[in-house]
Design a protein around this motif. Structure first.
Motif, PDB file in Angstrom:
ATOM      1  N   ASP A  93       9.707  -7.576   8.066  1.00 22.03           N
ATOM      2  CA  ASP A  93       9.447  -6.194   8.945  1.00 22.03           C
ATOM      3  C   ASP A  93       9.729  -5.032   8.042  1.00 22.03           C
ATOM      4  O   ASP A  93      10.213  -4.705   7.177  1.00 22.03           O
ATOM      5  N   HIS A  94       8.478  -4.189   8.234  1.00 22.72           N
ATOM      6  CA  HIS A  94       9.211  -2.569   7.725  1.00 22.72           C
ATOM      7  C   HIS A  94      10.393  -1.887   8.044  1.00 22.72           C
ATOM      8  O   HIS A  94      10.494  -2.570   9.249  1.00 22.72           O
ATOM      9  N   PHE A 122       9.700   0.408  -0.324  1.00 21.85           N
ATOM     10  CA  PHE A 122       9.744   0.600   1.127  1.00 21.85           C
ATOM     11  C   PHE A 122      11.624   1.623   1.331  1.00 21.85           C
ATOM     12  O   PHE A 122      12.195   1.047   2.910  1.00 21.85           O
ATOM     13  N   HIS A 125       1.633 -12.427   0.270  1.00 22.80           N
ATOM     14  CA  HIS A 125       2.173 -11.484  -0.746  1.00 22.80           C
ATOM     15  C   HIS A 125       3.584 -12.395  -0.759  1.00 22.80           C
ATOM     16  O   HIS A 125       4.001 -12.157  -1.747  1.00 22.80           O
ATOM     17  N   SER A 149       0.803  -1.476  -0.542  1.00 28.46           N
ATOM     18  CA  SER A 149       0.221   0.268   0.194  1.00 28.46           C
ATOM     19  C   SER A 149       1.198   1.421  -0.115  1.00 28.46           C
ATOM     20  O   SER A 149       1.774   0.974   0.265  1.00 28.46           O
ATOM     21  N   GLU A 150       0.342   2.837  -0.202  1.00 31.32           N
ATOM     22  CA  GLU A 150       1.332   3.137  -0.407  1.00 31.32           C
ATOM     23  C   GLU A 150       1.476   4.247   1.019  1.00 31.32           C
ATOM     24  O   GLU A 150       1.541   5.082   1.171  1.00 31.32           O
ATOM     25  N   THR A 151       0.414   3.935   1.367  1.00 29.55           N
ATOM     26  CA  THR A 151       0.273   4.301   3.084  1.00 29.55           C
ATOM     27  C   THR A 151       0.894   3.974   4.269  1.00 29.55           C
ATOM     28  O   THR A 151       1.076   5.178   5.228  1.00 29.55           O
ATOM     29  N   ALA A 152       2.149   3.423   4.085  1.00 26.66           N
ATOM     30  CA  ALA A 152       2.614   3.540   4.905  1.00 26.66           C
ATOM     31  C   ALA A 152       4.173   4.393   4.523  1.00 26.66           C
ATOM     32  O   ALA A 152       4.581   5.320   3.935  1.00 26.66           O
ATOM     33  N   GLN A 153       4.318   4.325   6.284  1.00 28.55           N
ATOM     34  CA  GLN A 153       5.302   5.579   6.355  1.00 28.55           C
ATOM     35  C   GLN A 153       6.420   5.996   7.204  1.00 28.55           C
ATOM     36  O   GLN A 153       6.660   5.348   7.923  1.00 28.55           O
TER      37      GLN A 153
END
Ligand code: FES
Lengths: 357, 121
Positions: free
Chosen positions: A323-324, A81, A64, A2-6
Motif C-alpha cells: 500500500d502507498h 515514499f 519489485h 516512479s516520481e509520479t506518486a503524489q
C-alpha cells in the motif's frame, strides 16, 4: 518506482511497520554453518518451499521484490515514499521449513545478515527473526540479539507454525521477548497458505481465493490461540503486533471472542477480562493491505472501531500488494483529527515497538 | 493550454508508447492499431505509474446456464494496460478501468499532422 506518486505526508514523520528486504538463498547461505549451508547451495532443487501460484499473473504486476536487496534500495524507497523510519524484516517465514535444525540455523543467519548488511552501517530499525520449531533455541536467539537498540521486535511468520502460536510450548519465547522489551510481531502470508491449509490450497482454482483468505485465516488462528491460551495474562508486559492481513478482521474477532468468552469462561480461566480489553491494551495492527470498500464511510467505521491507539501504518514494500501511504492517509485526513493521524503514522508504532526515538 | 509535438509517427510502431513530460506532468502516448491515445501516468488506485505497465490481453468468461460450462476467452491482446504496482487493468483504447465502473485514466487529446504526434493540454 516512479516520481509520479503524489502524496501529502512529506511534513509528517511516518513509521512504516512492515518493509521486507529480499535475501537471496545464496546470500543467506553465506551466514550459515555446515551442513546447512550446503543444503541450500548444493541442493539440486530449491530447498525454500513455495506454492505454485502465479502471483504476478504472467507479469501483469511488476516484480519489485527480487531487486530490493540492499541498503541503497531501502534508502531510495524511503525517499520516494517519504518514510522516515522503515521497520525492516528479512521476510521468509521460517515455520514452513521441514528440517528444524536447518530452520534454527537459518534464523541465526537471517539475523546475522540483518546486522551485517543493514543495521551495522545504517540507522535502520529491524525485527529479529525466529524459527518456532525449537522454542528454546528461539528464546536463546532473542537473548543473543535482543538487547541491540536497532532490534525492535520479534518477527514470526504465521504460516507453517505448529502448534498454533499461543501454545504453552512457546512460553519460553514470550518470556524472552518480554525480558528483552520486544513485542511479538506476527506476519501473515499468501504463498505459504499451502502449509497451513493444504487441502484448501489444492482445492481453490485461483489465487484470488487463496490471497483473500491466507493472511486473515493465519492471523485469526494466531489471535485466537494467543487469547485462548491466556498469553496476555501470563505475560502482561508483552505486546502483540499483527501485519499484512489488513484490519477488517479485527473488529470481527474482538466481538466474536467477547461473545464466546462469555459463554465459555470456564474453559479459559486465565482470562480476567474480555478479549476486547486485552486487544485494546496490548495488540496493534498494521494497516496494509487496507480493504477497499465501495463506500469510503465503511472504512471510516472500521478505523474508528479499532482506534488510533492500536492502528499503525504499513506499506509491505516491496511486495506486489503493498500500500502507498496515501491509501490510509486519505481516510486519516478526511475523517480524523490531526492528533489521531499523527498517532497512527508515528506515535502508536513508537509505543508498540518501544522505539528509541 | 497548448499544443505540444511529443513524438513523430515513425518513432511509434504499433504497440509502442512514449512517456514524456509536458508542463510538469508525465504523460504517455500509446500507438494501438493506427490510433493514438494519451494518458497521464497516474493510476486511479494508489497513484502508481500506470503508463509504464505491460500491455497485455485479458480473460473474458461466459457461463452457459444450460450446459453449466464456462467459456473462457483470451481477448483484447495488446489493448490492456496493467498498472505495474498492483495490476489494475485499463483498456488502453479508451482509458476505462476493467474492474471498476466510472474509473478512467485521465486522457488527453491527440492528433497526427504531417507525421507528428501532437498533444493538446
Ligand atoms: S497504483 Fe495502480 S494498481 Fe495500484
Amino acid at each position: 518506482m516512479s516520481e509520479t506518486a503524489q502524496h501529502a505526508t512529506s511534513e509528517t514523520t511516518v513509521i512504516d511497520t512492515d518493509v521486507h528486504i529480499t535475501v537471496e538463498e545464496e546470500t543467506v547461505a553465506e551466514y550459515m554453518d555446515e551442513p546447512y549451508r550446503s543444503s541450500i547451495t548444493e541442493s539440486p532443487h530449491p530447498i525454500f518451499p513455495s506454492s505454485s501460484w502465479d502471483q504476478r499473473m504472467g507479469g501483469k504486476i511488476d516484480d519489485h521484490f527480487s531487486t530490493f536487496t540492499s541498503p541503497d534500495d531501502l534508502l531510495a524507497f524511503q525517499k520516494e515514499f517519504d518514510i522516515e523510519y522503515p521497520i525492516i524484516n528479512t521476510f521468509e517465514p521460517l515455520g514452513k521449513f521441514s528440517q528444524p535444525d536447518l530452520a534454527v540455523n537459518l534464523m541465526q543467519a537471517y539475523n546475522d545478515l540483518l546486522f551485517d548488511r543493514f543495521l551495522d552501517d545504517h540507522d535502520f530499525l529491524g525485527l529479529a527473526s525466529i524459527a518456532t520449531q525449537k522454542p528454546h533455541k528461539a528464546a536463546e536467539e532473542l537473548d543473543r540479539v535482543g538487547d541491540e537498540d536497532q532490534i525492535v521486535g520479534v518477527y514470526v511468520g504465521t504460516s507453517g507454525e505448529y502448534p498454533p502460536l499461543g501454545d504453552p510450548e512457546y512460553d519460553v519465547i514470550f518470556q524472552a521477548a518480554e525480558d528483552n522489551d520486544l513485542p511479538m510481531v506476527y506476519h501473515g502470508n499468501g504463498d505459504e497458505f499451502l502449509f497451513d491449509f493444504p487441502m484448501h490450497n489444492k482445492g481453490f482454482n485461483n489465487y484470488f481465493e487463496v490471497q483473500t483468505l491466507g493472511h486473515p485465516w493465519q492471523q485469526m488462528a494466531t489471535m485466537s490461540s494467543l487469547i485462548g491460551e491466556g498469553v496476555p495474562e501470563k505475560f502482561p508486559d508483552l505486546d502483540f503486533i499483527f501485519l499484512e492481513a489488513g484490519i477488517g478482521w479485527v473488529p470481527y474477532m474482538m466481538h466474536r471472542m467477547n461473545k464466546i468468552y462469555h459463554m465459555r469462561r470456564s474453559e479459559v480461566p486465565l482470562l480476567e477480562k474480555s478479549p476486547e480489553e486485552y486487544i485494546r491494551d496490548s495488540f496493534y495492527f498494521g494497516s496494509q493491505p487496507l480493504g477497499e470498500p465501495n463506500n469510503p464511510a465503511d472504512m471510516k467505521r472500521i478505523v474508528e472501531t479499532i482506534g488510533a491507539d492500536n492502528l499503525m501504518f504499513a506499506t509491505d514494500y516491496p511486495h506486489w500488494d503493498f500500500d502507498h501511504v496515501e491509501e490510509l492517509d486519505k481516510y486519516l485526513r478526511n475523517y480524523f483529527t490531526e492528533d489521531e493521524r499523527k498517532k497512527v503514522l508515528y506515535e502508536t508504532p513508537v509505543k508498540a515497538f518501544n522505539l528509541p526515538l | 493550454m497548448g499544443e505540444h509535438v511529443i513524438a513523430t509517427q515513425d518513432e511509434l510502431s504499433n504497440g509502442d508508447r512514449k512517456l514524456v513530460e509536458v508542463e510538469g506532468r508525465e504523460i504517455a502516448v500509446f500507438h494501438v492499431n493506427g490510433e493514438y491515445h494519451a494518458y497521464t501516468n497516474w493510476c486511479a488506485h494508489q497513484a502508481g505509474p500506470v503508463c509504464e505497465g505491460k500491455l497485455t490481453g485479458t480473460s473474458d468468461a461466459d457461463f452457459d446456464r444450460d450446459s453449466l460450462t464456462v467459456e473462457l476467452d483470451w481477448c483484447k491482446e495488446g489493448e490492456v494496460l496493467n498498472c505495474p504496482w498492483h495490476g489494475w487493468e485499463y483498456d488502453v483504447t479508451d482509458g476505462t478501468c476493467l474492474s471498476k465502473e466510472k474509473v478512467q485514466l485521465p486522457s488527453h487529446s491527440i492528433k497526427v499532422e504531417n507525421g507528428e504526434v501532437i498533444l493538446t493540454l
